[in-house]
Design an enzyme around this catalytic site. Structure first.
Site, PDB file in Angstrom:
ATOM      1  N   HIS A   1     -26.914 -19.219  25.149  1.00 15.96           N
ATOM      2  CA  HIS A   1     -25.447 -18.857  24.953  1.00 15.96           C
ATOM      3  C   HIS A   1     -24.934 -19.406  23.556  1.00 15.96           C
ATOM      4  O   HIS A   1     -24.443 -18.727  22.854  1.00 15.96           O
ATOM      5  CB  HIS A   1     -24.903 -19.648  26.188  1.00 15.96           C
ATOM      6  CG  HIS A   1     -23.261 -19.581  26.250  1.00 15.96           C
ATOM      7  ND1 HIS A   1     -22.603 -18.713  27.040  1.00 15.96           N
ATOM      8  CD2 HIS A   1     -22.246 -20.214  25.432  1.00 15.96           C
ATOM      9  CE1 HIS A   1     -21.337 -18.850  26.614  1.00 15.96           C
ATOM     10  NE2 HIS A   1     -21.338 -19.757  25.744  1.00 15.96           N
ATOM     11  N   GLU A   2     -25.335 -20.641  23.249  1.00 21.11           N
ATOM     12  CA  GLU A   2     -25.006 -21.209  22.112  1.00 21.11           C
ATOM     13  C   GLU A   2     -25.588 -20.393  20.972  1.00 21.11           C
ATOM     14  O   GLU A   2     -24.959 -20.367  19.747  1.00 21.11           O
ATOM     15  CB  GLU A   2     -25.128 -22.951  21.985  1.00 21.11           C
ATOM     16  CG  GLU A   2     -24.543 -23.515  22.945  1.00 21.11           C
ATOM     17  CD  GLU A   2     -23.081 -23.252  23.239  1.00 21.11           C
ATOM     18  OE1 GLU A   2     -22.456 -22.969  22.030  1.00 21.11           O
ATOM     19  OE2 GLU A   2     -22.598 -23.427  24.131  1.00 21.11           O
TER      20      GLU A   2
ATOM     21  N   HIS B   1     -23.326 -17.644  20.215  1.00 17.34           N
ATOM     22  CA  HIS B   1     -22.268 -18.124  19.062  1.00 17.34           C
ATOM     23  C   HIS B   1     -22.862 -18.194  17.593  1.00 17.34           C
ATOM     24  O   HIS B   1     -22.008 -17.809  16.813  1.00 17.34           O
ATOM     25  CB  HIS B   1     -21.577 -19.231  19.715  1.00 17.34           C
ATOM     26  CG  HIS B   1     -20.916 -19.275  20.870  1.00 17.34           C
ATOM     27  ND1 HIS B   1     -19.668 -18.465  20.775  1.00 17.34           N
ATOM     28  CD2 HIS B   1     -20.875 -20.069  22.106  1.00 17.34           C
ATOM     29  CE1 HIS B   1     -18.919 -18.570  22.210  1.00 17.34           C
ATOM     30  NE2 HIS B   1     -19.604 -19.517  22.995  1.00 17.34           N
TER      31      HIS B   1
ATOM     32  N   GLU C   1     -16.781 -15.353  22.349  1.00 17.41           N
ATOM     33  CA  GLU C   1     -17.556 -15.590  23.582  1.00 17.41           C
ATOM     34  C   GLU C   1     -18.342 -14.189  24.163  1.00 17.41           C
ATOM     35  O   GLU C   1     -19.333 -14.470  24.839  1.00 17.41           O
ATOM     36  CB  GLU C   1     -16.610 -15.817  25.024  1.00 17.41           C
ATOM     37  CG  GLU C   1     -16.980 -16.360  26.272  1.00 17.41           C
ATOM     38  CD  GLU C   1     -17.542 -17.675  26.171  1.00 17.41           C
ATOM     39  OE1 GLU C   1     -17.471 -18.654  25.309  1.00 17.41           O
ATOM     40  OE2 GLU C   1     -18.252 -17.963  27.141  1.00 17.41           O
TER      41      GLU C   1
END
Lengths: 499, 499
Positions: free
Chosen positions: B263-264, B267, B293
Site C-alpha cells: 500500500h505504502e 503511494h 489513495e
C-alpha cells in the site's frame, strides 16, 4: 506589561522562529548525511536553500532591527542584555552583507568544491588556484561590507569565534607553536619505542559499533535524547532535547572510531547541557566553535586518552575483541598517545602535532586574506613550514595544501578554533580536577556524573550568556591561554618519551 | 521578457519556496515518527510550528495575492493556468481564515487528542464529547470564513479533496453502500469456508523485513530514491527524488505488514512518478488524497491481493518462512481476500467491508458538521448503522465511535477519500488491463514496468495539471464512479464465496 517587556517578548518570538528554522536546517542536513537516499540531493539542496533564505529574511526584517534599537536603549537585566547583544551581532552581519554577494559566494564555493575534489585527486594545485583566488576576493569583499575599517581576517574569524579577539587568539597560537615545536623535536630525537601496534588486526564494524554503544553508555550518553549513526565524516548535531552523534568504522583501526565517537559525544554533552527552558534563545545556544571544541577535546583527550580510562575500558575492548586480550593498559595508553610527526595529514594527526597543522593553516589563511601571500606561493610556503614545524616535507600537494575541504567552502578563520578548543579543554580539565576530589579515580570507576555536572554548571548551562574569555575565566580563574595545555603536554609526553 | 512572464517566474519562485518549506516539514515529521529519540518532542513541535507559520506567512503575503490577480487576467498557456488555479486555491483558503482561529483549532486539537486517547482507553465517550463539540464548532467557523454561503461540510471536504464536487462524491459513496451491503449479506449467508488460517504461526520481524525488501525489489521500488523503515503507523512521504516508505511488523500476522508495505509502495510510486523538472510547482505535486489513495489501493488490492501476484510471491514467502511451505496459491489467495463482517475495527477490515466503515463515518461527520446530528447521539447512531450495514453491533465505544484518531485532529471530510481512492483504483486497473496486453501474465512473471509506465503516463506525470474527475476521465474514459469497483467485487467475491 511595560513597553520594554513587550518589545523583549516580541524579540524572543522572532528569535525563536529563527532558531527553529535553523534547527530544522540542521536536521535536514543530518538526514542528508546519514539517512537520505543517494538521489535525494536536488530536492534537499533546494529545501536547505529555501530555509536559509527564510532565515536570512527573518534576521534582516526591519521590525527586528527596530526592536533591537529600542531594547539597546532600555533598562534590561543582565540576561536580557546578553540576549540583545547576541541577536544584534548576528543581525548586524546579516544586514550588512548584500544578498547577491552571499549568493555569489555560495555559487563560487559550489564550483570550488568540485574543482578542489578533482585537483586533490590529480595532485594539481594550479587547477584549484583560480577558485581559491576568487573565494579569497569574494570573502574580502564580504568582510569589507561588515566592517571596512578592520582587518578582513579578523572579521572573518568572528564568523566562527565571534567573541574572542583575534589578537588574543594569535597570542595563544604563537605560544602553542613555540612550545610544541621543540617538544616535537625532542620526541623525534628520543629513542622510546611505544606500543603503536597494540591494536593491530581486523575489527568487524558491527562489533565496533556495539563497543561504541558500550562506551557511550559508560560515559553517560542519555539515549532518550540522542542516537548513534554512521556518517562519512563524523559530526554531532541537534538540540538539548535531541543531540545526535555520528561516527565511522575502519576495520583496521578501531581506536579511530572510539576516539572520534568520544569526541562527538563531547560535542553532544554540550548541546545536552544547554538549559531546556532557554531553548530557542541565545541563552539556550552554544557559545560558538572554540568552546564547543573544548568540550569534544576534553572528553576525547583528557578522558579518552587517559590511563584511568583505559584501566576502565580495556577489559571491555578485550571482551568484544579477544585479539587484544594480551594488551596491557600501559600498551593501550601508549598506543592512543603515540606521537607521529611524519604524518602529513591533519585529520590523522596525534593530539600534539595536530596543533602545528593548525598553526600552519592559520598563518597561511591569515596572510592570504590580508594580501600578504599570493595564492601561487601557497604550496611552497606550506611545504617549507611543514619541514620547519614537523621536520617533514610533503611530496605532493594532495598530501599538502590540498588535503582539507575548508578553503573550498570559503571557510577562512575556522581552523584556529580547533586549537583554541584544545587549549581551553586543558584549562577546564585542570579546573575540574582542582574542584572535584578524586576525579581520576572516578574515571577509573566509570563514574562521570560529577564531571558532567561540573561542565554543565560552569559551561553548558550558560549558553551564550558570557563572551568566550569571560566564560573561561569564570570557570577556571584564568584567561584563555596555552599554558595549561603546554604543561599537560610537557608532563605527559615527557613521561611517555622519557624526556 | 514580457511582464506576464516575469510575474509568472516570480510566482514560481514564491511557490517553490513554499513547497520547499512544506517538504522540510514533512521530513521533520518523518524523522519524528521514525528516527527521533523520545525526548525530542518539545523542540520538534516548535520547529514544526515555526515552519508552518513561515509557510502561512509566505502563502498570505500581499505580493503573492497581487501576482495571482495579475496572472488571472493575463494570457497564459494551459499549464500556466493550471499552476495559477492551484496556487490561488491554497492562497485563498489561507488568506480567508484568521490566524487566531487556526491557532485555536491547533490548541483544541492538541487537547482533544489527549482526551481522545484517555476516553478510548476508558471506553468513556462522554469524556471526549465536549472536545468533539468544540472542534465541530471551530471547524464550522473555519468553513464559514472560507465561504459563508456554502455547506460547511462541503468546504471542509475540499481540504482533502479540493476538486471533486461533494455531490459527486456522495453519489459514489451511496452507490457503493447500496451495492456492498447486499454483497456482504450474501457473503455472511454463504457456507464457503475460506483458508483464513493459511498464515497462522509466528513470523520473526527481522525475516519479515527481509521479505518486505524482496517484495519491494520485485515491484520495482528504486532504492536510490527511497528507503524502508519501521513506524508505529505506516505512512509514506517525500519527493520525486526521495520517496520513503514505513511499515510495521506483527509477528502473528505477516500478511498485514506485506499488504501495508505494498500500500505504502503505491503511494511512493505516485510521488516518484511526479516529473523531476516540475519539483516545487503544482505540476510536480500529487493531485490530493483520493488520487493518492487510488495508487496505494491499486497496488495493494489489484496487484497484492491478486491470484497472479501470489503465484509469483508465495514461493518467496515459503523460502523465508518454511512453515508456509504447504500452503497452496489458492489458499493464500483466499487468506488475503477473506471477508469478515464481524470485525469492528476499520484499520483491520477487509477490502470489501472497509467501505461500509467509511460510509458510516462519512454520514455521521457530515451530519455533525451540518448540525443534523448532536454529538451525544453519535454512539447510538454509530452502533445502529454498524448493525444495519455489517450485521454486527459494537459492545463498547472503544470498538465503536472512539476507534479512530481523525476527529480528534479536527479532520472532518478526510474519511471519504479512502473509499474514493478505492473506486478510482478499480477504474484505473480496468483501463490499464484494457491498454496493456497480458497484464495479469506480467504480474505473474514479476514484470511491473509496463504498469508503472501506464500509471506514470496517465496519472503521476500530470501532477496537479487536471482536476480529479478530469484526470480520471482522461485515464479511463469514465467519470469517477463506483461501477468498476462494484463489478470487480461482485465477480471476485462471487467466485470466492460461490454466490
Amino acid at each position: 506589561m511595560s513597553d520594554t517587556q513587550a518589545a523583549y517578548d516580541d524579540l524572543l518570538d522572532r528569535v525563536g522562529r529563527i532558531a527553529n528554522v535553523s534547527h530544522a536546517e540542521e536536521l535536514l542536513s543530518w538526514d542528508q548525511q546519514v539517512m537520505m537516499p543517494d538521489a535525494g540531493t536536488p530536492a534537499r539542496s533546494r529545501q536547505l536553500s529555501a530555509l536559509s533564505a527564510v532565515e536570512h529574511d527573518l534576521l534582516t526584517a526591519d521590525e527586528l532591527g527596530d526592536l533591537l534599537d529600542e531594547l539597546e536603549g532600555a533598562d534590561l537585566d543582565d540576561d536580557q542584555s546578553a540576549v540583545v547583544r547576541e541577536v544584534r551581532r548576528e543581525q548586524e552581519r546579516a544586514v550588512r552583507v548584500p544578498t547577491d554577494l552571499v549568493e555569489r559566494i555560495s555559487a563560487a564555493s559550489s564550483e570550488a568544491l568540485t574543482a578542489w575534489r578533482e585537483a586533490k585527486e590529480a595532485d594539481d594545485f594550479d587547477a584549484f588556484a583560480p577558485h581559491l583566488e576568487e573565494l579569497i576576493e569574494l570573502k574580502r569583499r564580504y568582510a569589507e561590507h561588515i566592517d571596512p575599517d578592520r582587518d578582513p581576517y579578523e572579521v572573518l574569524f568572528e564568523e566562527y569565534e565571534p567573541c574572542l579577539p583575534l589578537a588574543h587568539a594569535e597570542d595563544v597560537l604563537t605560544d602553542l607553536r613555540d612550545a610544541v615545536v621543540p617538544l616535537v623535536d625532542d620526541i623525534r630525537a628520543s629513542e622510546a619505542d611505544l606500543a603503536t601496534d597494540a591494536f593491530a588486526g581486523t575489527f568487524a564494524a558491527d562489533r565496533q559499533e556495539a563497543l561504541m554503544r558500550e562506551a557511550l553508555d559508560l560515559l553517560g550518553y542519555p539515549w532518550e535524547r540522542g542516537r548513534l549513526d554512521e556518517a562519512p565524516h563524523p559530526f554531532s548535531t541537534g538540540t538539548t532535547f535531541d543531540a545526535r552523534i555520528t561516527t565511522r568504522y575502519d576495520e583496521k583501526e578501531p581506536i579511530g572510531a572510539l576516539l572520534s565517537t568520544i569526541h562527538e559525544f563531547g560535542h553532544a554533552t554540550y548541546t545536552l547541557g544547554l538549559p531546556d527552558d532557554a531553548y530557542g534563545t541565545p541563552l539556550g545556544e552554544a557559545r560558538d566553535l572554540s568552546i564547543h571544541e573544548s568540550q569534544s577535546r576534553l572528553w576525547e583527550n583528557h578522558v579518552g586518552r587517559s590511563r584511568a580510562f583505559w584501566e576502565l575500558f580495556l577489559p571491555r575492548v578485550a571482551e568484544t575483541f579477544p585479539a587484544v586480550e594480551d594488551v596491557s593498559v600501559h600498551e593501550a595508553y601508549e598506543a592512543v598517545n603515540a606521537v607521529d610527526p611524519s604524518n602529513l595529514i591533519r585529520v590523522e594527526a596525534d593530539e600534539l602535532t595536530y596543533h602545528l597543522h593548525i598553526v600552519l593553516r592559520f598563518e597561511i589563511e591569515r596572510d592570504l586574506i590580508r594580501g600578504d601571500l599570493a595564492v601561487d606561493e601557497v604550496p611552497a610556503v606550506w611545504n617549507d613550514r611543514m619541514a620547519s614545524y614537523l621536520g617533514v616535507r610533503p611530496e605532493t600537494d594532495t598530501e599538502g595544501c590540498l588535503q582539507d575541504i575548508h578553503w573550498s567552502h570559503g571557510a577562512f578563520g575556522y581552523f584556529p578554533t580547533y586549537s583554541l578548543g584544545s587549549v581551553v579543554a586543558a584549562q577546564l580539565f585542570d579546573a575540574a580536577e582542582a574542584d572535584i576530589e578524586g576525579l581520576e579515580g572516578q574515571v577509573r570507576e566509570g563514574e562521570f556524573d560529577t564531571l558532567h555536572e561540573w561542565l554543565t554548571d560552569n559551561i553548558h548551562h550558560h549558553g551564550k550568556r558570557y563572551e568566550t574569555n569571560d566564560l573561561v575565566r569564570r570557570a577556571t580563574g584564568e584567561d584563555v591561554s596555552a599554558d595549561a595545555f603546554v604543561d599537560y603536554a610537557t608532563a605527559k609526553y615527557g613521561d611517555l618519551y622519557g624526556l
